[in-house]
Design a protein around this motif. Structure first.
Motif, PDB file in Angstrom:
ATOM      1  N   ILE A 198      58.756  43.854  45.493  1.00  0.00           N
ATOM      2  CA  ILE A 198      58.371  44.194  44.109  1.00  0.00           C
ATOM      3  C   ILE A 198      56.899  43.856  43.906  1.00  0.00           C
ATOM      4  O   ILE A 198      56.135  44.625  43.312  1.00  0.00           O
ATOM      5  CB  ILE A 198      59.278  43.459  43.085  1.00  0.00           C
ATOM      6  CG1 ILE A 198      60.719  43.989  43.190  1.00  0.00           C
ATOM      7  CG2 ILE A 198      58.748  43.654  41.662  1.00  0.00           C
ATOM      8  CD1 ILE A 198      61.753  43.188  42.396  1.00  0.00           C
ATOM      9  N   LEU A 199      56.459  42.734  44.480  1.00  0.00           N
ATOM     10  CA  LEU A 199      55.035  42.393  44.381  1.00  0.00           C
ATOM     11  C   LEU A 199      54.177  43.366  45.192  1.00  0.00           C
ATOM     12  O   LEU A 199      53.087  43.743  44.774  1.00  0.00           O
ATOM     13  CB  LEU A 199      54.795  40.947  44.828  1.00  0.00           C
ATOM     14  CG  LEU A 199      53.329  40.484  44.836  1.00  0.00           C
ATOM     15  CD1 LEU A 199      52.655  40.708  43.480  1.00  0.00           C
ATOM     16  CD2 LEU A 199      53.220  39.004  45.224  1.00  0.00           C
ATOM     17  N   ARG A 200      54.688  43.815  46.343  1.00  0.00           N
ATOM     18  CA  ARG A 200      53.910  44.789  47.123  1.00  0.00           C
ATOM     19  C   ARG A 200      53.783  46.099  46.334  1.00  0.00           C
ATOM     20  O   ARG A 200      52.716  46.710  46.300  1.00  0.00           O
ATOM     21  CB  ARG A 200      54.560  45.044  48.500  1.00  0.00           C
ATOM     22  CG  ARG A 200      53.658  45.865  49.428  1.00  0.00           C
ATOM     23  CD  ARG A 200      54.075  45.738  50.886  1.00  0.00           C
ATOM     24  NE  ARG A 200      55.349  46.323  51.174  1.00  0.00           N
ATOM     25  CZ  ARG A 200      55.539  47.558  51.674  1.00  0.00           C
ATOM     26  NH1 ARG A 200      54.508  48.332  51.952  1.00  0.00           N
ATOM     27  NH2 ARG A 200      56.754  48.000  51.922  1.00  0.00           N
ATOM     28  N   TYR A 201      54.851  46.481  45.651  1.00  0.00           N
ATOM     29  CA  TYR A 201      54.804  47.688  44.813  1.00  0.00           C
ATOM     30  C   TYR A 201      53.833  47.462  43.651  1.00  0.00           C
ATOM     31  O   TYR A 201      52.950  48.278  43.383  1.00  0.00           O
ATOM     32  CB  TYR A 201      56.204  48.013  44.277  1.00  0.00           C
ATOM     33  CG  TYR A 201      56.290  49.366  43.623  1.00  0.00           C
ATOM     34  CD1 TYR A 201      56.751  50.475  44.320  1.00  0.00           C
ATOM     35  CD2 TYR A 201      55.890  49.555  42.305  1.00  0.00           C
ATOM     36  CE1 TYR A 201      56.813  51.724  43.732  1.00  0.00           C
ATOM     37  CE2 TYR A 201      55.933  50.799  41.709  1.00  0.00           C
ATOM     38  CZ  TYR A 201      56.404  51.877  42.425  1.00  0.00           C
ATOM     39  OH  TYR A 201      56.451  53.118  41.833  1.00  0.00           O
ATOM     40  N   PHE A 202      53.994  46.341  42.958  1.00  0.00           N
ATOM     41  CA  PHE A 202      53.125  46.062  41.810  1.00  0.00           C
ATOM     42  C   PHE A 202      51.658  46.046  42.227  1.00  0.00           C
ATOM     43  O   PHE A 202      50.818  46.734  41.646  1.00  0.00           O
ATOM     44  CB  PHE A 202      53.497  44.720  41.157  1.00  0.00           C
ATOM     45  CG  PHE A 202      52.452  44.274  40.161  1.00  0.00           C
ATOM     46  CD1 PHE A 202      52.421  44.810  38.892  1.00  0.00           C
ATOM     47  CD2 PHE A 202      51.469  43.365  40.535  1.00  0.00           C
ATOM     48  CE1 PHE A 202      51.429  44.448  37.989  1.00  0.00           C
ATOM     49  CE2 PHE A 202      50.472  43.002  39.642  1.00  0.00           C
ATOM     50  CZ  PHE A 202      50.452  43.535  38.360  1.00  0.00           C
ATOM     51  N   SER A 203      51.331  45.248  43.255  1.00  0.00           N
ATOM     52  CA  SER A 203      49.914  45.029  43.561  1.00  0.00           C
ATOM     53  C   SER A 203      49.233  46.303  44.054  1.00  0.00           C
ATOM     54  O   SER A 203      48.075  46.556  43.711  1.00  0.00           O
ATOM     55  CB  SER A 203      49.767  43.902  44.599  1.00  0.00           C
ATOM     56  OG  SER A 203      50.542  44.178  45.740  1.00  0.00           O
ATOM     57  N   ASN A 204      49.945  47.112  44.810  1.00  0.00           N
ATOM     58  CA  ASN A 204      49.318  48.306  45.380  1.00  0.00           C
ATOM     59  C   ASN A 204      49.353  49.510  44.453  1.00  0.00           C
ATOM     60  O   ASN A 204      48.485  50.367  44.535  1.00  0.00           O
ATOM     61  CB  ASN A 204      49.995  48.672  46.709  1.00  0.00           C
ATOM     62  CG  ASN A 204      49.608  47.712  47.810  1.00  0.00           C
ATOM     63  OD1 ASN A 204      48.528  47.803  48.369  1.00  0.00           O
ATOM     64  ND2 ASN A 204      50.483  46.748  48.109  1.00  0.00           N
ATOM     65  N   ILE A 205      50.345  49.579  43.601  1.00  0.00           N
ATOM     66  CA  ILE A 205      50.559  50.827  42.861  1.00  0.00           C
ATOM     67  C   ILE A 205      50.270  50.673  41.374  1.00  0.00           C
ATOM     68  O   ILE A 205      49.678  51.545  40.755  1.00  0.00           O
ATOM     69  CB  ILE A 205      51.983  51.344  43.142  1.00  0.00           C
ATOM     70  CG1 ILE A 205      51.987  51.833  44.594  1.00  0.00           C
ATOM     71  CG2 ILE A 205      52.408  52.458  42.199  1.00  0.00           C
ATOM     72  CD1 ILE A 205      53.300  51.982  45.228  1.00  0.00           C
ATOM     73  N   VAL A 206      50.636  49.558  40.798  1.00  0.00           N
ATOM     74  CA  VAL A 206      50.489  49.379  39.353  1.00  0.00           C
ATOM     75  C   VAL A 206      49.384  48.366  39.012  1.00  0.00           C
ATOM     76  O   VAL A 206      48.830  48.393  37.913  1.00  0.00           O
ATOM     77  CB  VAL A 206      51.844  48.912  38.744  1.00  0.00           C
ATOM     78  CG1 VAL A 206      51.770  48.832  37.238  1.00  0.00           C
ATOM     79  CG2 VAL A 206      52.986  49.839  39.158  1.00  0.00           C
ATOM     80  N   GLY A 207      49.061  47.482  39.968  1.00  0.00           N
ATOM     81  CA  GLY A 207      48.197  46.334  39.683  1.00  0.00           C
ATOM     82  C   GLY A 207      46.865  46.670  39.035  1.00  0.00           C
ATOM     83  O   GLY A 207      46.385  45.939  38.165  1.00  0.00           O
TER      84      GLY A 207
END
Ligand SMILES: Cc1cc2nc3c(=O)[nH]c(=O)nc-3n(C[C@H](O)[C@H](O)[C@H](O)COP(=O)(O)O)c2cc1C
Ligand SMILES: [Fe+2]
Ligand SMILES: [Fe+2]
Length: 407
Positions: A198-207
């Protein structure tokens, strides 16, 4: 028949709400960029009141899985009344065009930003109902309320809240990579794995859109949320507040006390220097240290760890007068992220064309709010004793600052 017997059936989330999402184990790169070691899900949900609403669809390739789940649950003849389009990225919107052909009376619920996208992506213009922020739709037995949350992830992104079931369909927010392998709820799966994804998704896509994530979290603050049902990954029913607080911290750039060391090195000299600083931090008592070889570890995992920890030491050899290509790539990604409240150490290595340190310093300036620590280090070809001493000094300086911020 009612669903829930296998992953090929709809699974009840809470009264009147069913997960009809799909597992995608075939796509190797999400957005043709991000590796998917354990796949990804596209979560669709059916809300069954007197009227029936489908919340989001799935990537076009998986349309048949979605439709067969819906038909096994509803029977062959029962149609769907509404499709709520929270987001137009094709991982969720890809099935709209054909669904509209299968269910010609389907009304599409979306906001003003979505309309043009529906036309441009799928030539869909009929049966489109525009809602405004805060508007509600009564299905009979379930009332849906719409929250516009622009740029979490695209301009048209919104969330849908079922007031009756107190369930938030949050779309990309709170979602992550990884298929659902039997368990679909946070209390059924190993969340330590999924939280990393979830953090990999957040940081790369939404961050990059952290400020808009903050705006969305404030907008939702008065809402009683018992279930968070995102469009990727597990459904949070046992600790919905936990995932929201993680997102809140990440989007406020609150970091943990630890450091990432990333090196780009062809023949190991730059790597040795970088590892010396990692060793120095460990000797100073920093427990959370992740060392990445920029050539081997995919940039999305590196960015994930950098988002998590306060410290970063970046070490690069010179390659055709430039920083090493994977380090250049990482720096370009990081500049795009607008990260704040972080500490940076830099190390460069060259043999005949000096200038590497200046390029790393430029990154420190361009990326905005990184604090550059002393000493900045540049070596020629291979690290000498005095270079190791300086690498150790940098590691100690980083450790000191990390310990301060840990309170
Ligand atoms: C293909 C290639 C291109 C290089 N280009 C440069 C360069 O433009 N300028 C420079 O000073 N050194 C250049 N170097 C030398 C490296 O920076 C040097 O070998 C350094 O010690 C590599 O560190 P490493 O052992 O961490 O890979 C190049 C080396 C290779 C193999
Ligand atoms: Fe998206
Ligand atoms: Fe998505």
């Amino acid at each position: 028949m009612k669903g829930g017997f296998s992953m090929n059936d709809a699974i009840e989330v809470t009264k009147g709400i069913y997960w009809v999402g799909v597992n995608d184990k075939e796509t190797d790169l999400f957005e043709a960029l991000w590796p998917l070691p354990r796949g990804v899900t596209y979560n669709s949900y059916l809300v069954i009141g007197e009227k029936i609403a489908l919340i989001d669809t799935v990537k076009a390739f998986y349309l048949t899985d979605l439709v067969s789940k819906i038909r096994r649950l509803l029977g062959e003849d029962r149609s769907i009344d509404y499709l709520v389009v929270n987001h137009m990225e094709p991982d969720h919107s890809g099935s709209i065009k054909i669904l509209k052909k299968l269910y010609p009376d389907l009304k599409i619920i979306c906001n003003a930003q979505t309309v043009k996208m529906l036309e441009n992506f799928y030539a869909v213009t009929e049966g489109v109902i525009q809602i405004k922020d805060g508007e509600e739709l009564d299905l009979g037995g379930h009332v849906l309320k719409f929250f516009l949350t622009p740029m979490v992830h695209w301009p048209e992104t919104m969330m849908t809240y079922d007031k009756t079931a107190k369930t938030l369909f949050s779309c990309d927010a709170f979602g992550g990579f990884g298929c659902l392998e039997g368990g679909i709820f946070d209390d059924e799966v190993d969340m330590s794995y999924y939280e990393g994804e979830i953090l990999r998704y957040f940081s790369n896509i939404v961050g990059r859109y952290s400020d808009q994530v903050q705006a969305a979290i404030s907008k939702l603050s008065g809402t009683d949320i018992r279930v968070v049902a995102p469009s990727h990954g597990p459904i949070h029913r046992s600790k919905p507040e936990h995932i929201i607080s993680l997102y809140d911290r990440w989007s406020r750039h609150e970091t943990e006390c630890g450091a990432v060391v990333v090196y780009g090195s062809m023949y190991g000299n730059t790597a040795k220097l970088a590892q010396a600083s990692a060793r120095a931090m460990a000797k100073e008592g920093i427990e959370h240290i992740v060392v990445h070889d920029a050539s081997r570890d995919h940039v999305s995992f590196i960015i994930r760890d950098i988002w998590r920890y306060k410290g970063l030491i970046l070490a690069s050899c010179t390659y055709n007068t430039m920083p090493f290509p994977p380090i250049e790539d990482l720096m370009a990604h990081l500049e795009n992220k607008k990260m704040r409240n972080r500490l940076l150490g830099i190390m460069g290595n060259y043999t005949w064309s000096p200038g590497i340190l200046k390029k790393l310093e430029d990154f420190a300036k361009n990326s905005g709010k990184w604090e550059l620590l002393d000493p900045e280090i540049v070596i020629q070809s291979s690290p000498k004793d005095e270079d190791y001493v300086r690498a150790e000094e940098l590691g100690k300086a980083m450790a000191r600052r990390l310990k301060e911020c840990a309170g």
